[in-house]
Design an enzyme around this catalytic site. Structure first.
Site, PDB file in Angstrom:
ATOM      1  N   LYS A  54      -2.702   8.325   7.716  1.00 38.84           N
ATOM      2  CA  LYS A  54      -2.299   6.936   7.558  1.00 38.84           C
ATOM      3  C   LYS A  54      -1.331   6.483   8.658  1.00 38.84           C
ATOM      4  O   LYS A  54      -0.482   7.254   9.098  1.00 38.84           O
ATOM      5  CB  LYS A  54      -1.621   6.749   6.188  1.00 38.84           C
ATOM      6  CG  LYS A  54      -2.522   7.034   4.990  1.00 38.84           C
ATOM      7  CD  LYS A  54      -3.645   6.071   4.870  1.00 38.84           C
ATOM      8  CE  LYS A  54      -3.498   4.935   3.985  1.00 38.84           C
ATOM      9  NZ  LYS A  54      -3.492   4.803   2.655  1.00 38.84           N
ATOM     10  N   ASP A  60       0.837  -1.203   0.000  1.00 38.44           N
ATOM     11  CA  ASP A  60       0.000   0.000   0.000  1.00 38.44           C
ATOM     12  C   ASP A  60       0.870   1.251   0.000  1.00 38.44           C
ATOM     13  O   ASP A  60       0.551   2.253  -0.618  1.00 38.44           O
ATOM     14  CB  ASP A  60      -0.891   0.025   1.253  1.00 38.44           C
ATOM     15  CG  ASP A  60      -1.946  -1.063   1.195  1.00 38.44           C
ATOM     16  OD1 ASP A  60      -1.960  -1.789   0.172  1.00 38.44           O
ATOM     17  OD2 ASP A  60      -2.721  -1.187   2.153  1.00 38.44           O
ATOM     18  N   LYS A  81      -9.910   3.927  10.001  1.00 34.08           N
ATOM     19  CA  LYS A  81     -10.166   3.617   8.582  1.00 34.08           C
ATOM     20  C   LYS A  81      -9.979   2.120   8.364  1.00 34.08           C
ATOM     21  O   LYS A  81      -8.862   1.615   8.367  1.00 34.08           O
ATOM     22  CB  LYS A  81      -9.196   4.419   7.714  1.00 34.08           C
ATOM     23  CG  LYS A  81      -9.420   4.290   6.228  1.00 34.08           C
ATOM     24  CD  LYS A  81      -8.579   5.331   5.496  1.00 34.08           C
ATOM     25  CE  LYS A  81      -8.770   5.279   4.004  1.00 34.08           C
ATOM     26  NZ  LYS A  81      -8.240   4.070   3.393  1.00 34.08           N
TER      27      LYS A  81
HETATM   28  S1  IVH Z   1     -15.552   8.479   4.215  1.00 31.65           S
HETATM   29  C1  IVH Z   1     -16.000  11.014   0.875  1.00 31.65           C
HETATM   30  N1  IVH Z   1     -15.057   7.129   6.364  1.00 31.65           N
HETATM   31  O1  IVH Z   1     -11.523   4.905   2.703  1.00 31.65           O
HETATM   32  C2  IVH Z   1     -15.292  10.362   1.935  1.00 31.65           C
HETATM   33  N2  IVH Z   1     -14.156   6.333   4.320  1.00 31.65           N
HETATM   34  O2  IVH Z   1      -9.879   6.336   0.618  1.00 31.65           O
HETATM   35  C3  IVH Z   1     -14.921   8.961   1.676  1.00 31.65           C
HETATM   36  N3  IVH Z   1     -12.906   4.222   4.532  1.00 31.65           N
HETATM   37  O3  IVH Z   1     -13.581   4.603  -0.114  1.00 31.65           O
HETATM   38  C4  IVH Z   1     -15.531   8.007   2.552  1.00 31.65           C
HETATM   39  N4  IVH Z   1     -13.209   3.988   6.686  1.00 31.65           N
HETATM   40  O4  IVH Z   1     -13.389   2.612   1.494  1.00 31.65           O
HETATM   41  C5  IVH Z   1     -14.860   7.208   5.040  1.00 31.65           C
HETATM   42  N5  IVH Z   1     -14.739   6.012   8.369  1.00 31.65           N
HETATM   43  C6  IVH Z   1     -14.550   6.102   7.053  1.00 31.65           C
HETATM   44  C7  IVH Z   1     -13.810   5.122   6.331  1.00 31.65           C
HETATM   45  C8  IVH Z   1     -13.623   5.287   4.952  1.00 31.65           C
HETATM   46  C9  IVH Z   1     -12.670   3.451   5.595  1.00 31.65           C
HETATM   47  C10 IVH Z   1     -12.424   3.927   3.153  1.00 31.65           C
HETATM   48  C11 IVH Z   1     -13.513   3.862   2.136  1.00 31.65           C
HETATM   49  C12 IVH Z   1     -13.202   4.939   1.153  1.00 31.65           C
HETATM   50  C13 IVH Z   1     -11.728   5.062   1.321  1.00 31.65           C
HETATM   51  C14 IVH Z   1     -11.233   6.409   0.887  1.00 31.65           C
END
Ligand code: IVH
Length: 676
Positions: A309, A34, A119
């Site tokens: 990250k 990643d 995340k």
């Molecule tokens: S918000 C518009 N909240 O991260 C904002 N995303 O790189 C995007 N993800 O596609 C979504 N945990 O797969 C949001 N608490 C969280 C998240 C999250 C994991 C992932 C998701 C998204 C990616 C963005």
């Protein structure tokens, strides 16, 4: 660089990222870490920023993910599914907040409230509900158009099919992450490289009945299109998600100020290893929906959110060589010597390859480019080989058929319990014939649970071996201290300390003594059982004379495997000599190290299932220390059956039939005046 060179470089990076997107999103089988992917993405974005003539429809600034697979109907997202920009350190966070404040034209000292959400590293999905009913579920696809995976999503228990709550919006896309818990992944690890691939693979297969078999989970965290939603903030939305029957992340927090974001980041990162799901950072979202709306999006990411990250646990490196290490029981463990790389702040130059079968299964070769993972305190290991980078002249690794230390044959034994050949290959030599095995035996002999000789560490054992000061366990008690005093790094005081620690252990309990011998399959617990039943060293020695090993079968817990191992130990003359020499020097205490009148006196226990925060061995010794007995068959003799997680049903049924008391872990600990 001139114009053409810049373009060429840019296009090369774009085609590289396209390849990786396909591997990651479509094939569920990434070939770079990643971290390297994020770096590649950043390089492209930086080039675009610097040279505004660079543009590509395949750039990560334009697309998210990968175009949907042909297996499913494609459906447009009413509101695009965006990506997140990344922050890697405090400075990135400060800049993010500055951008937010500038955009909103607020004063610098304004403190913004954030929703901080771990995340989860899974697959995002968008669930469309109309009048409280789940209608369609889409994968992210390329962010604009996803795959219709409704039927597969319907198999996930965390996804409610009908919601009656009054304040549930008339129409809404509930968005969140589909993932698989690490504990559930264990059973699937031979089919998929990691939990994320397992989730993605099972979610995007054609047959929902197959998806149903996989314990997928869903955590909700945002929304797309909505009609009639009356919420003011992300934290309020998260609270309502829970009320509506969705699962939200228990580690979500509302936080003000960068300092507090950093504090939370460090706390969560510390817990990362203990969580049952993989997280790769924390998402910070401006909490107030009004502010979010004003901030809007840049290209394909919101201005109001950022992903902070965690340092990577994976990296890419090359295998320089494959070393074979030999353990105390003769097991040959292959170790990959790799080009040193920094993974999450630690320089890694070795990775375990586990055993011969693992090398064959993954076809790991010297010269290969590999993905390495280092998580927590676990020894770094190889996740996968990048076959595209394999050199043409590379050769399959041939596992040694002769022990690299002593030249004896290496063998794979038949395992009586699993009824299969072991995956581990071993040196077939006996006693102290093999140098590497002997060194490991001596290290074991002085170790904490054995003779516990303080200050006699592994390095000292190796050093003394090389100087021929110790070759057999008994040599430890006949050391030439004058010679040691003159060695580099030693002095009068350190030698006096060593002598003191050694002399202290000339008296030892019988069970420690048996354990210290390092007989295969005789760990601490079995050593205790043998000591308790044999009672004296004399009886132990007599075993070999009378050759009456089968009497050991009467000991609960000792089986054929252990007996065969004891037999083979006594059939070796060197071992007999070690025993007789040791018996001249040390005094073996008959008493086992247990309480005589503990609270579990005269009670027989049996364990089934996994206990919380306690190994089986620890539970057994706790019972014994408190004067209880462990038995391994259910009979009328049994007083208590202690059950942990996933107990054997058959045992519970038989216990019930015989009216035997069944205890859970906390009931049992209460008997010991302990709480779990
Ligand atoms: S918000 C518009 N909240 O991260 C904002 N995303 O790189 C995007 N993800 O596609 C979504 N945990 O797969 C949001 N608490 C969280 C998240 C999250 C994991 C992932 C998701 C998204 C990616 C963005």
């Amino acid at each position: 660089m001139n114009f053409d060179e810049i373009k060429k470089r840019y296009n090369k990076k774009i085609s590289e990222i396209l390849k990786h997107n396909k591997n990651y999103y479509d094939k569920n089988s990434p070939i770079i870490s990643d971290k390297d992917y994020d770096e590649l993405k950043k390089e492209i974005l930086d080039l675009e920023k610097k040279y505004n003539f660079l543009a590509s429809d395949d750039s990560p600034s334009k697309i998210v993910g990968f175009k949907p697979s042909k297996n499913f109907k494609k459906v447009k997202h009413k509101v695009s599914m965006l990506s997140l920009s990344n922050a890697f350190n405090e400075e990135d966070l400060i800049n993010f907040e500055k951008r937010v404040i500038n955009f909103l034209d607020k004063k610098d000292d304004l403190e913004i409230e954030y929703s901080a959400e771990p995340k989860i590293d899974g697959i995002s999905a968008s669930l469309f509900y109309k009048n409280g009913k789940f209608i369609t579920g889409l994968s992210r696809g390329d962010g604009k158009e996803g795959e219709d995976i409704t039927e597969n999503l319907k198999t996930i228990k965390d996804i409610p099919l009908k919601i009656d709550a009054k304040n549930f919006p008339q129409e809404i896309d509930i968005r969140g992450e589909v993932f698989i818990q690490n504990s559930d992944f264990k059973n699937l690890s031979d089919k998929f490289a990691n939990p994320r691939n397992a989730a993605s693979g099972s979610l995007r297969q054609k047959n929902p009945n197959e998806t149903k078999k996989i314990p997928l989970r869903f955590i909700a965290y945002t929304y797309g299109y909505e009609k009639n939603m009356k919420m003011n903030s992300q934290s309020e939305y998260l609270k309502n998600l829970k009320k509506w029957g969705f699962v939200t992340n228990p580690l979500n927090k509302t936080i003000v100020g960068i300092k507090n974001l950093l504090k939370n980041y460090l706390e969560v990162e510390k817990k990362r290893d203990q969580l049952d799901f993989d997280i790769d950072g924390i998402v910070y979202k401006v909490n107030d929906f009004k502010l979010q709306k004003r901030l809007g999006n840049v290209a394909n990411a919101p201005r109001w959110a950022i992903a902070h990250k965690f340092s990577s646990t994976k990296g890419v490196s090359n295998i320089i060589d494959i070393d074979i290490q030999i353990g105390r029981t003769g097991a040959l463990t292959p170790v990959a010597k790799i080009k040193p790389i920094n993974i999450g702040g630690v320089i890694v130059s070795n990775a375990t390859l586990h055993n011969e079968d693992e090398i064959n299964r993954k076809d790991i070769r010297v010269g290969d480019t590999v993905i390495i993972e280092r998580a927590g305190d676990v020894i770094p290991h190889i996740i996968s080989v990048d076959l595209n980078k394999r050199q043409k002249n590379s050769e399959k690794f041939v596992f040694p058929k002769k022990c690299p230390s002593c030249g004896s044959e290496t063998i794979k034994e038949y395992n009586l319990t699993t009824k299969k050949k072991d995956s581990v290959r071993r040196c077939s030599s006996e006693g102290f014939k093999c140098e590497k095995i002997s060194i490991e035996k001596i290290k074991h002999f002085v170790s904490k649970d054995a003779f516990n000789i303080e200050g006699f560490g592994k390095k000292i054992v190796e050093n003394f071996w090389n100087l021929q000061l110790v070759q057999f366990p008994q040599d430890i008690f006949k050391l030439d201290y004058l010679k040691i005093e003159n060695l580099d790094g030693w002095g009068r005081q350190s030698v006096a300390n060593l002598k003191y620690s050694i002399d202290l252990r000339k008296k030892i309990s019988f069970e420690r003594f048996i354990f210290a011998l390092g007989i295969r399959h005789i760990g601490l617990e079995n050593a205790k059982l043998l000591a308790k039943n044999l009672k004296s060293f004399k009886n132990f020695i007599n075993l070999s004379k009378s050759k009456n090993f089968s009497e050991l079968l009467n000991i609960d817990g000792i089986g054929e495997t252990q007996i065969n191992s004891i037999k083979s130990f006594f059939s070796n003359q060197e071992n007999i000599k070690v025993l007789s020499e040791l018996s001249k020097i040390i005094s073996i205490n008959k008493k086992t190290e247990t309480k005589k009148d503990g609270p579990l006196k005269n009670k027989n226990f049996m364990l089934t299932g996994k206990l919380e925060n306690m190994s089986r061995a620890e539970a057994k010794s706790l019972i014994e220390q408190n004067s209880g007995n462990i038995i391994s068959n259910i009979s009328k003799k049994l007083d208590y059956l202690i059950i942990g997680d996933k107990p054997t049903k058959r045992k519970i049924d038989s216990a019930k039939e015989l009216n035997i008391k069944i205890l859970n872990q906390s009931d049992w600990l209460k008997m010991l005046n302990k709480t779990s």
